[in-house]
Design a protein around this motif. Structure first.
Motif, short mmCIF file in Angstrom:
data_model
loop_
_atom_site.label_atom_id
_atom_site.label_comp_id
_atom_site.label_asym_id
_atom_site.label_seq_id
_atom_site.Cartn_x
_atom_site.Cartn_y
_atom_site.Cartn_z
N GLU A 122 0.84 -1.20 0.00
CA GLU A 122 0.00 0.00 0.00
C GLU A 122 0.87 1.25 0.00
OE1 GLU A 122 -3.78 0.30 0.98
OE2 GLU A 122 -3.61 -1.40 -0.37
N ARG A 175 -8.94 -0.39 -3.64
CA ARG A 175 -9.15 0.08 -2.28
C ARG A 175 -10.62 0.41 -2.04
NH1 ARG A 175 -4.53 4.00 -1.80
NH2 ARG A 175 -3.32 2.09 -1.79
N ARG A 176 -11.05 0.23 -0.79
CA ARG A 176 -12.46 0.54 -0.50
C ARG A 176 -12.55 1.89 0.19
NH1 ARG A 176 -15.53 -3.10 -1.99
NH2 ARG A 176 -14.87 -5.27 -2.10
N TYR A 177 -13.49 2.69 -0.27
CA TYR A 177 -13.69 4.01 0.33
C TYR A 177 -15.07 4.08 0.96
CZ TYR A 177 -9.53 5.81 -1.97
OH TYR A 177 -8.24 6.03 -2.36
N GLY A 178 -15.16 4.87 2.03
CA GLY A 178 -16.46 5.04 2.65
C GLY A 178 -17.31 6.07 1.91
N LEU A 179 -16.66 6.84 1.08
CA LEU A 179 -17.40 7.89 0.38
C LEU A 179 -16.91 8.00 -1.06
CD1 LEU A 179 -18.39 11.17 1.97
CD2 LEU A 179 -17.49 11.26 -0.32
N THR A 180 -17.83 7.99 -1.97
CA THR A 180 -17.47 8.05 -3.38
C THR A 180 -17.85 9.42 -3.94
OG1 THR A 180 -18.17 5.77 -3.41
CG2 THR A 180 -17.60 6.74 -5.52
N PRO A 181 -16.98 10.03 -4.72
CA PRO A 181 -17.34 11.32 -5.31
C PRO A 181 -18.60 11.19 -6.16
CG PRO A 181 -15.03 10.86 -5.65
CD PRO A 181 -15.63 9.62 -5.09
N ASP A 182 -19.36 12.27 -6.17
CA ASP A 182 -20.61 12.25 -6.90
C ASP A 182 -20.74 13.58 -7.63
OD1 ASP A 182 -23.10 12.01 -7.85
OD2 ASP A 182 -24.12 12.20 -5.90
N PHE A 183 -20.69 13.52 -8.94
CA PHE A 183 -20.73 14.76 -9.69
C PHE A 183 -22.08 14.99 -10.36
CE2 PHE A 183 -16.29 13.20 -9.89
CZ PHE A 183 -15.77 14.11 -8.99
N LEU A 200 -8.11 11.89 -10.68
CA LEU A 200 -8.94 10.86 -10.07
C LEU A 200 -8.55 9.48 -10.59
CD1 LEU A 200 -12.46 12.53 -10.10
CD2 LEU A 200 -11.32 11.63 -8.09
N THR A 233 -5.64 8.48 -11.75
CA THR A 233 -4.37 7.99 -11.22
C THR A 233 -4.48 7.69 -9.73
OG1 THR A 233 -3.65 10.26 -10.94
CG2 THR A 233 -2.87 9.13 -12.88
N ALA A 234 -5.48 8.28 -9.06
CA ALA A 234 -5.67 7.95 -7.65
C ALA A 234 -6.44 6.65 -7.51
CB ALA A 234 -6.39 9.07 -6.93
N ARG A 261 -9.52 6.12 -8.51
CA ARG A 261 -10.97 6.28 -8.38
C ARG A 261 -11.58 6.34 -9.79
NH1 ARG A 261 -12.79 8.88 -3.04
NH2 ARG A 261 -13.93 6.95 -3.27
N LEU A 296 0.44 10.22 -4.05
CA LEU A 296 -0.61 10.61 -3.12
C LEU A 296 -0.03 11.00 -1.77
CD1 LEU A 296 -3.20 7.78 -3.88
CD2 LEU A 296 -3.04 10.04 -4.89
N SER A 301 -17.78 15.09 -1.47
CA SER A 301 -18.11 14.24 -2.61
C SER A 301 -17.95 14.97 -3.93
CB SER A 301 -19.52 13.69 -2.47
OG SER A 301 -20.42 14.75 -2.50
N CYS A 351 -12.10 10.28 2.80
CA CYS A 351 -13.05 9.44 2.05
C CYS A 351 -12.95 7.99 2.50
CB CYS A 351 -12.75 9.50 0.55
SG CYS A 351 -13.28 11.01 -0.23
N TYR A 366 -14.55 7.70 6.02
CA TYR A 366 -15.86 8.28 6.18
C TYR A 366 -16.94 7.21 6.35
CZ TYR A 366 -19.34 11.89 5.92
OH TYR A 366 -20.35 12.76 6.23
#
Ligand code: SF4
Ligand code: SF4
Ligand code: SF4
Ligand code: SF4
Lengths: 614, 108
Positions: free
Chosen positions: A319, A352-360, A429, A431-432, A434, A552, B75, B101, B104
């Motif tokens: 990681e 990787r798991r995220y608790g929050l996903t970007p939302d556009f 995003l 390259t990160a 996501r 990162l 977000s 994130c 969260y």
């Protein structure tokens, strides 16, 4: 020719046989596992490519050039190339000739694995026939070749600088066992064949050696122990092989067909990625190449260590290593076997798991589309140019100013898509890791670009340019990098340059050079506008400015050291100023540079003499 | 402040003893840089996502320190990295956002 033993067997072949069976079984099992892990369509693609004549031929050719002759290594360093190819090619020829001998002289033994390897023990041949003499000569010749390679390898252990390498990896315990048994195999073979030469025949190497030995060791009692030793060395090498760096030998032979089949990394640990990890011999070429290696704390984050940690299954380090990399792509550019370090890291980030996903979804593109469309439609005949400057250019507004000034001078009507507000291109995003969020942004941008009715998308930031060309689907729109665009304008005579007397050294941005393969156009342009010098490390080996968004976790203190190192490389050219073609390189260099740093557009704008008169 | 029980506007006082700083502390562990923010607002003024969502790293950090919700802002971040480039305290804001994130909405 006569066979010395009617049964054609001696217990000394057992160590070799055990090793051989083990390594074959292990590799076959591993291969099936990796094939199983491939997504269905990739597996199909791969298997199909194996039976397609064109790719099959290419596979054979590539395996021959890379695994045996090590052509790429030769290009890098002659000594390194000779060392590797003499061992690999020499060994291959010994095995091949051994099989040939068995085929010619005792075809009834071909099913015996060990016969070609220990041919001289089992069969007494006559070197006075022409065929025998040639075969013996060749066997000795290739043995000598391998021995010279082994000698070089021993020297390299002590003085790696002779081979153009400053840092290499430290081998693990098993690696050492593999290494020493590999070193032992060929001298032992020489001994064994020499002791047997007066019975089975030999050539320029083995016969004199045999003569020397017989001066003081007059009996044949030494014969069998040396064959035992030879067989044991082979056996040890093959048993430890799967757990050492020597796994690269079988793995690379499978990696090449997979790459030729056009597979991509889909999972950081499985399938194609796994094959790449296994194919890495730990040569360490990527350590010296990596910009992070200027600091001791970051050396262990180079690609070779990623491969090592993946093989060891050290999750925490995997990681860390995955997040720190700048994704500059240099390790991939110098890697001889084609390990795609940056892509492996992005794949690792993406699981990787995220608790929050970007939302556009909430972003309403309608006003942007309308604004762009209104302006694009006003343009007169000719290509409808939409200029996208990208986020980073907002921090270096001089680029946008120079680009628009040049466009004005050339009489190109254009619309500046993100002059007031704009969206990110999505590459950070991506390259990160996501990926879904990046795709959502890409869709938003596509809406704007397609909705505007433009026919040319002019991009001045290479980070954006890369994702526009690779991930966007923009039917009917030509995506063009500003360097290419200005080169065209110059060709058409719409821009005229006058050489100034400043001398620039051009820094290849990672994303434009290694990323998009654009090396020459910016140089040509700068060469017309001013003097141009070259840095020691340039083009595909240019050093990342240290500002890359790919990393990162790297903080400013660490990045500064890298930036200074990259600047030193540029200063070495003794140019008055630095030119580059990326807003991120520009702002990073400007922080620390002791001489002016300018963007390509600024250089051109300053040297443009006449304006276009339609 | 004395609470009279009535007023012209709603009290905006923050009772730090009562707010839940769990998320902030977890973030601190992952990205200690969050502590050195001086609320200068450089990040806000360059933010690409700002015009669409009111995203602002400054506000995000303040909200976290006051135990307020940050989901909407968070977000919309496009990870473009401009805030990192301009931050005078050298905070790796992208790492801060990514770390946030990650943790969260997760228990413990
Ligand atoms: S990744 Fe490539 S360059 Fe690096 S050690 Fe492995 S083979 Fe060598
Ligand atoms: S991509 Fe660049 S920074 Fe990352 S490991 Fe490779 S050479 Fe180093
Ligand atoms: S990385 Fe996110 S928060 Fe920072 S400037 Fe870009 S969009 Fe705004
Ligand atoms: S730029 Fe940095 S210090 Fe200023 S408010 Fe943003 S995060 Fe805080």
């Amino acid at each position: 020719m006569k066979e010395r033993f009617a049964i054609g067997f001696d217990p000394f072949v057992l160590p070799f046989l055990v090793g051989m069976v083990f390594v074959l079984g292990y590799c076959l099992f591993g291969l099936f596992r990796i094939l199983w892990q491939l997504p269905r369509e990739d597996r199909r693609k791969f298997l199909l490519s194996l039976i397609t004549p064109a790719t099959a031929l290419k596979n054979i050719w590539d395996i021959f050039c890379n695994c045996l002759l090590h052509v790429k290594l030769w290009k890098r360093n002659k000594m390194l190339g000779f060392m590797h190819s003499s061992i690999a090619f020499g060994w291959f020829m010994l095995i091949l000739l051994g099989h040939l001998e068995v085929f010619i002289y005792c075809p009834e033994r071909v099913h015996l694995f060990y016969y070609p390897i220990f041919f001289n023990y089992f069969v007494a041949n006559n070197e006075s026939t022409i065929g025998g003499a040639v075969l013996f000569f060749l066997m000795d010749f290739f043995l000598l070749l391998v021995l010279s390679g082994i000698a070089l390898a021993m020297i390299k252990r002590v003085r790696s600088r002779l081979f153009g390498m400053r840092r290499t990896t430290r081998p693990s315990m098993l690696d050492r066992i593999g290494l020493y048994s590999l070193w032992a195999i060929f001298p032992l073979r020489l001994l064994a064949e020499s002791f047997t030469a007066h019975i089975s025949g030999g050539s320029f190497l083995t016969i004199p050696a045999n003569w020397v030995f017989r001066q003081f060791l007059g009996n044949d009692l030494n014969l069998l122990p040396t064959w035992w030793a030879y067989s044991i060395a082979l056996g040890i090498f093959m048993v430890v092989l799967p757990f050492t760096r020597y796994m690269h030998i079988p793995a690379e032979m499978m990696l090449i067909p997979m790459r030729n089949a056009g597979l991509r990394i889909r999972h950081p640990r499985k399938g194609f990625a796994k094959m790449q990890v296994l194919s890495c011999p730990g040569c360490g070429v990527c350590i010296d190449a990596c910009p992070m290696s200027v600091q001791k704390v970051n050396i262990k984050d180079c690609t070779v260590y990623l491969n090592r940690q993946i093989r060891r299954g050290n999750e925490k380090r995997i990681e860390e290593i995955s997040d720190k990399c700048l994704l500059c792509g240099k390790c991939e550019a110098v890697c001889q076997v084609g390990v795609e370090g940056p892509k492996m890291r992005v794949a690792q980030r993406s699981v990787r798991r995220y608790g929050l996903t970007p939302d556009f979804a909430a972003i309403d593109t309608a006003p942007l589309v309308q604004a762009a469309a209104a302006q694009v439609s006003k343009a007169a005949a000719g290509p409808k140019v939409l200029y996208f400057s990208g986020c980073m250019t907002r921090l270096t507004p001089s680029i946008g100013k120079a680009v628009t000034s040049l466009l004005g001078k050339a009489g190109v009507e254009f619309t500046w898509m993100d002059r007031e507000e704009g969206l990110c291109c999505g590459r950070p995003l991506l390259t990160a890791g996501r990926i879904d969020a990046a795709l959502a942004l890409i869709r938003k941008n596509q809406e704007i670009i397609l909705g505007s009715g433009a026919s040319v998308l002019l991009v001045s930031c290479p980070i954006c340019y890369k994702i526009f060309t690779e991930r966007y689907s923009l039917p009917g729109v030509r995506v063009v990098n500003y360097a290419d665009f200005f080169a065209e304008l110059l060709e058409q005579g719409r821009l005229k340059l006058e050489k100034s007397d400043i001398c620039y050294v051009y820094h290849d941005p990672c994303e434009l050079g290694r990323g998009c393969g654009i090396y020459e156009t910016p140089r040509k342009l700068i060469g017309q506008a001013a003097g141009i010098a070259e840095a020691e490390k340039n083009r595909a080996e240019s050093i990342c400015c240290g500002g890359s968004l790919g990393s990162l976790t790297l903080d400013f203190a660490h990045r500064e050291v890298m930036t200074r190192k990259a600047l030193d490389n540029l200063y070495g050219s003794r140019a008055d100023a630095i030119a580059t073609a990326c807003p991120l390189c520009l702002s990073t260099f400007r922080r620390y540079s002791d001489r002016p740093v300018r963007d390509l557009a600024e250089v051109l704008d300053a040297s443009t003499v006449s304006s276009f008169q339609p | 402040m004395i609470d009279f029980g009535f007023g012209l506007s709603r009290s905006s006082s923050v009772k730090l003893d009562e707010v839940d700083l769990g998320l902030y502390h977890k973030l601190e562990a992952l990205e200690p840089g969050v502590r050195v923010c001086m609320s200068c607002g450089s990040c806000t003024s360059t933010c690409t996502a700002g015009p669409w969502s009111g995203m602002s790293v400054r506000k995000l950090i303040l909200n976290l320190q006051r135990g307020k919700d940050v989901e909407k802002m968070l977000s919309c971040c496009m990870l473009c990295g401009k805030c990192t480039m301009v931050c005078p305290r050298g905070i790796n804001t992208r790492h801060l956002i990514l770390s946030l994130c990650r943790i969260y909405g997760k228990k413990q």
